[in-house]
Design a protein around this motif. Structure first.
Motif, PDB file in Angstrom:
ATOM      1  N   LEU A  33       0.835  -1.206   0.000  1.00 22.81           N
ATOM      2  CA  LEU A  33       0.000   0.000   0.000  1.00 22.81           C
ATOM      3  C   LEU A  33       0.869   1.255   0.000  1.00 22.81           C
ATOM      4  O   LEU A  33       0.632   2.191  -0.771  1.00 22.81           O
ATOM      5  N   LEU A  34       1.869   1.292   0.852  1.00 24.15           N
ATOM      6  CA  LEU A  34       2.748   2.467   0.918  1.00 24.15           C
ATOM      7  C   LEU A  34       3.493   2.669  -0.396  1.00 24.15           C
ATOM      8  O   LEU A  34       3.637   3.803  -0.862  1.00 24.15           O
ATOM      9  N   GLU A  35       3.948   1.597  -1.000  1.00 16.84           N
ATOM     10  CA  GLU A  35       4.641   1.688  -2.295  1.00 16.84           C
ATOM     11  C   GLU A  35       3.715   2.279  -3.352  1.00 16.84           C
ATOM     12  O   GLU A  35       4.117   3.117  -4.144  1.00 16.84           O
ATOM     13  N   GLU A  36       2.462   1.810  -3.372  1.00 24.66           N
ATOM     14  CA  GLU A  36       1.516   2.292  -4.377  1.00 24.66           C
ATOM     15  C   GLU A  36       1.154   3.761  -4.148  1.00 24.66           C
ATOM     16  O   GLU A  36       1.156   4.563  -5.070  1.00 24.66           O
ATOM     17  N   VAL A  37       0.854   4.101  -2.910  1.00 26.66           N
ATOM     18  CA  VAL A  37       0.384   5.452  -2.618  1.00 26.66           C
ATOM     19  C   VAL A  37       1.500   6.483  -2.797  1.00 26.66           C
ATOM     20  O   VAL A  37       1.292   7.538  -3.376  1.00 26.66           O
ATOM     21  N   PHE A  38       2.688   6.179  -2.295  1.00 25.04           N
ATOM     22  CA  PHE A  38       3.758   7.171  -2.339  1.00 25.04           C
ATOM     23  C   PHE A  38       4.581   7.078  -3.612  1.00 25.04           C
ATOM     24  O   PHE A  38       5.183   8.066  -4.025  1.00 25.04           O
ATOM     25  N   ASP A  39       4.641   5.925  -4.243  1.00 23.55           N
ATOM     26  CA  ASP A  39       5.224   5.738  -5.568  1.00 23.55           C
ATOM     27  C   ASP A  39       6.556   6.464  -5.757  1.00 23.55           C
ATOM     28  O   ASP A  39       6.800   7.064  -6.796  1.00 23.55           O
ATOM     29  N   ASP A  40       7.401   6.466  -4.710  1.00 22.22           N
ATOM     30  CA  ASP A  40       8.687   7.144  -4.853  1.00 22.22           C
ATOM     31  C   ASP A  40       9.875   6.205  -4.634  1.00 22.22           C
ATOM     32  O   ASP A  40      11.028   6.605  -4.762  1.00 22.22           O
ATOM     33  N   GLY A  41       9.580   4.947  -4.301  1.00 26.60           N
ATOM     34  CA  GLY A  41      10.629   3.959  -4.111  1.00 26.60           C
ATOM     35  C   GLY A  41      11.527   4.205  -2.915  1.00 26.60           C
ATOM     36  O   GLY A  41      12.518   3.506  -2.722  1.00 26.60           O
ATOM     37  N   ALA A  42      11.191   5.189  -2.084  1.00 27.95           N
ATOM     38  CA  ALA A  42      12.068   5.577  -0.975  1.00 27.95           C
ATOM     39  C   ALA A  42      12.196   4.482   0.081  1.00 27.95           C
ATOM     40  O   ALA A  42      13.215   4.408   0.760  1.00 27.95           O
ATOM     41  N   ASP A  43      11.181   3.648   0.227  1.00 31.06           N
ATOM     42  CA  ASP A  43      11.227   2.620   1.258  1.00 31.06           C
ATOM     43  C   ASP A  43      12.011   1.384   0.835  1.00 31.06           C
ATOM     44  O   ASP A  43      12.385   0.587   1.666  1.00 31.06           O
ATOM     45  N   GLY A  44      12.220   1.222  -0.460  1.00 32.45           N
ATOM     46  CA  GLY A  44      12.952   0.062  -0.948  1.00 32.45           C
ATOM     47  C   GLY A  44      12.107  -1.200  -0.908  1.00 32.45           C
ATOM     48  O   GLY A  44      10.934  -1.173  -0.553  1.00 32.45           O
ATOM     49  N   PRO A  45      12.720  -2.331  -1.261  1.00 33.91           N
ATOM     50  CA  PRO A  45      11.979  -3.592  -1.273  1.00 33.91           C
ATOM     51  C   PRO A  45      11.571  -4.021   0.132  1.00 33.91           C
ATOM     52  O   PRO A  45      12.190  -3.617   1.121  1.00 33.91           O
ATOM     53  N   PHE A  46      10.538  -4.855   0.192  1.00 34.64           N
ATOM     54  CA  PHE A  46      10.002  -5.308   1.467  1.00 34.64           C
ATOM     55  C   PHE A  46      11.084  -5.872   2.373  1.00 34.64           C
ATOM     56  O   PHE A  46      11.107  -5.588   3.570  1.00 34.64           O
ATOM     57  N   ASP A  47      11.973  -6.691   1.828  1.00 37.75           N
ATOM     58  CA  ASP A  47      12.995  -7.344   2.645  1.00 37.75           C
ATOM     59  C   ASP A  47      13.979  -6.363   3.274  1.00 37.75           C
ATOM     60  O   ASP A  47      14.648  -6.710   4.249  1.00 37.75           O
ATOM     61  N   ASP A  48      14.060  -5.148   2.760  1.00 41.75           N
ATOM     62  CA  ASP A  48      14.863  -4.091   3.390  1.00 41.75           C
ATOM     63  C   ASP A  48      14.002  -3.251   4.329  1.00 41.75           C
ATOM     64  O   ASP A  48      14.426  -2.860   5.411  1.00 41.75           O
ATOM     65  N   TRP A  49      12.786  -2.960   3.875  1.00 47.25           N
ATOM     66  CA  TRP A  49      11.884  -2.064   4.604  1.00 47.25           C
ATOM     67  C   TRP A  49      11.432  -2.664   5.942  1.00 47.25           C
ATOM     68  O   TRP A  49      11.511  -2.003   6.978  1.00 47.25           O
ATOM     69  N   TRP A  50      10.935  -3.913   5.917  1.00 47.42           N
ATOM     70  CA  TRP A  50      10.329  -4.466   7.119  1.00 47.42           C
ATOM     71  C   TRP A  50      11.311  -4.573   8.291  1.00 47.42           C
ATOM     72  O   TRP A  50      10.975  -4.139   9.396  1.00 47.42           O
ATOM     73  N   PRO A  51      12.522  -5.096   8.112  1.00 45.99           N
ATOM     74  CA  PRO A  51      13.442  -5.127   9.264  1.00 45.99           C
ATOM     75  C   PRO A  51      13.760  -3.723   9.793  1.00 45.99           C
ATOM     76  O   PRO A  51      13.919  -3.533  10.996  1.00 45.99           O
TER      77      PRO A  51
END
Length: 165
Positions: free
Chosen positions: A50-68
């Motif tokens: 959801l965050l990737e879709e809404v913000f569409d800026d790639g700032a959070d990176g892939p899930f495996d980087d973001w979640w930890p």
């Protein structure tokens, strides 16, 4: 746990807003067909999507980087992540908050906008933090790139404060 890193410096037209948590707060009104529920670990991938879709800026990176990074942050508390689920059981919106009284992310899926989900989430956030003894809630938004959100925050009585808080 890792310490929460300093947020990225403000970009052009970024603003920090604050809501004082006084006695004038009102309860959220959840739109018909939507329910708010607490975050569970199994929701992490849907939240990231959801965050990737809404913000569409790639700032959070892939899930495996973001979640930890999120789950290991000293300010992360799953009890401060609120999800709104639609009638099909899909994630329609979310508010991810830090324990310091900061709304890190507020996101509403494009198909669920203009129904009051963002407002209801914010009202729920305000009441939750007031119950925890906080005096205010802050967030960052962009007055140009995110005009609809900025107008919502103004309607909710949020006021600009210095970037440093």
């Amino acid at each position: 746990m890792r310490e929460n890193t300093t947020p990225r410096p403000p970009a052009a037209n970024d603003i920090r807003l604050r809501k004082l948590l006084d006695d004038t707060l009102t309860a959220p009104h959840w739109p018909e067909g939507f329910v708010m529920r607490a975050f569970e670990h199994r929701d992490a991938q849907a939240l990231h999507a959801l965050l990737e879709e809404v913000f569409d800026d790639g700032a959070d990176g892939p899930f495996d980087d973001w979640w930890p990074r999120i789950a290991g942050d000293a300010e992360f508390d799953p009890a401060l992540c609120f999800l709104v689920i639609d009638g099909k059981g899909l994630l329609a919106g979310a508010a991810l908050c830090w324990t310091s009284g900061f709304v890190k992310d507020l996101a509403v899926h494009s198909e669920s906008r203009r129904q009051g989900i963002g407002e209801a989430l914010m009202r729920h956030v305000f009441l939750t933090f007031r119950e925890r003894g906080a005096a205010y809630v802050d967030l960052k938004t962009n007055t140009v790139k995110n005009t609809a959100a900025f107008r919502l925050y103004e309607r909710l009585g949020m006021i600009p404060v210095d970037w440093e808080g």
